[in-house]
Design a protein around this motif. Structure first.
Motif, PDB file in Angstrom:
ATOM      1  N   PHE A   7       0.666  -1.536   0.245  1.00  0.00           N
ATOM      2  CA  PHE A   7       0.339   0.398  -0.343  1.00  0.00           C
ATOM      3  C   PHE A   7       0.866   1.346   0.115  1.00  0.00           C
ATOM      4  N   VAL A   8       1.962   1.467   0.947  1.00  0.00           N
ATOM      5  CA  VAL A   8       2.748   2.646   0.580  1.00  0.00           C
ATOM      6  C   VAL A   8       3.647   2.312  -0.594  1.00  0.00           C
ATOM      7  N   VAL A   9       4.486   1.663  -0.928  1.00  0.00           N
ATOM      8  CA  VAL A   9       4.267   1.724  -2.516  1.00  0.00           C
ATOM      9  C   VAL A   9       3.513   2.165  -4.026  1.00  0.00           C
ATOM     10  N   ALA A  10       2.755   1.655  -3.392  1.00  0.00           N
ATOM     11  CA  ALA A  10       1.352   2.205  -4.355  1.00  0.00           C
ATOM     12  C   ALA A  10       1.103   3.777  -3.939  1.00  0.00           C
ATOM     13  N   ALA A  11       1.465   4.239  -2.972  1.00  0.00           N
ATOM     14  CA  ALA A  11       1.336   5.764  -2.865  1.00  0.00           C
ATOM     15  C   ALA A  11       2.374   6.415  -3.144  1.00  0.00           C
ATOM     16  N   VAL A  12       3.187   5.561  -2.775  1.00  0.00           N
ATOM     17  CA  VAL A  12       4.576   7.128  -3.221  1.00  0.00           C
ATOM     18  C   VAL A  12       4.643   6.825  -4.475  1.00  0.00           C
ATOM     19  N   THR A  13       4.004   5.051  -5.913  1.00  0.00           N
ATOM     20  CA  THR A  13       4.618   5.242  -6.899  1.00  0.00           C
ATOM     21  C   THR A  13       3.422   6.130  -7.671  1.00  0.00           C
TER      22      THR A  13
END
Length: 266
Positions: free
Chosen positions: A211-217
């Motif tokens: 979820f964090v990766v989805a937000a950052v990217t």
């Protein structure tokens, strides 16, 4: 004089209610055994979705699978009801501790209700893809004002839950809720609990990281449910081994849940 609270406490303490809640632990264990088996299959080159939906797809394909799905739904709804009753009917003079106690049990109840609802959907012939739901949720959140920040918060929250599972396993905090036998049986159940909690924590934490990766990217398709989190582990160095170990740990967690049905204090 019988008050609604006293009536609710009497219902909670009834043997029927407790029996249904214990069934909930058994079916929760079955689901984790199936999910762990799918994860091991993926690690060894097989297919399947290592999440609740994938487990219920396999269960539905077996003889009497639909009946078992109804039992899963009933057991988990009963277990959720017991968790809610535990949250509000237990006496605790410490206000801060009381609200922390309530939040823990209500959060667990919500998770059980979600899984029970999924079982109900499958029992009625439908399907539910956790990865699609997670991606849709992430896309909608990213489209909202401050969505990136909110999605990071969600991811960190899910990762924190995973870390809490790991800590609970390593410290064996789950033991205080169990009336365990002595000797080898106790050591075996505790060992299953330690390995199971750590494995589940790793899987949940990996899901939170996505979820964090989805937000950052800014890519909602990066997010996913438990299956996506487990597949992300497979992408690590020695990923197949890591995924196999985590899958085996989930199987052990399932066996621990079955034992918990017998020895949990209720």
């Amino acid at each position: 004089m019988t008050t609604p609270k006293n009536a609710a406490r009497a219902a909670k303490d009834s043997s029927v209610f407790r029996g249904l809640a214990r069934v909930g632990y058994v079916v929760l264990g079955i689901l984790h055994v199936v999910i762990g088996g799918i994860a091991i299959s993926i690690a060894t080159g097989g297919g399947g979705d290592a999440d609740q939906g994938g487990a219920m797809t396999q269960i539905r394909s077996t003889p009497a699978g639909v009946v078992l799905l109804w039992v899963i739904a009933l057991g988990l709804f009963a277990l959720a009801a017991w968790q809610i009753a535990e949250a509000f009917l237990e006496r605790d003079p410490d206000t801060k501790k009381k609200w922390g106690h309530r939040a823990k049990f209500i959060g667990t109840a919500v998770a059980y209700i979600a899984i029970a609802a999924t079982a109900l959907v499958f029992a009625l012939g439908g399907r539910s893809e956790s990865s699609d739901s997670s991606q849709t949720f992430s896309a909608r959140l990213l489209a909202a004002p401050g969505g990136v920040f909110l999605l990071v918060v969600v991811g960190l929250g899910v990762a924190a839950i995973g870390i809490a599972f790991i800590v609970r396993g390593i410290t064996r905090a789950f033991e205080k809720h169990l009336d365990l036998p002595s000797g080898a049986a106790r050591r075996g159940i505790v060992g299953f609990g330690v390995a199971g909690y750590v494995a589940k924590g790793v899987a949940v934490a990996a899901t939170g990281v996505l979820f964090v990766v989805a937000a950052v990217t800014h890519d909602p398709e990066t997010a996913g449910g438990l299956d996506a989190g487990l597949r992300a582990l497979a992408g690590l160095p020695f990923g197949a081994v890591v995924l196999w170990v985590v899958g085996a740990g989930l199987v052990l967690y399932g066996l621990f849940c079955v034992a918990r049905a017998r020895y949990n204090r209720m």
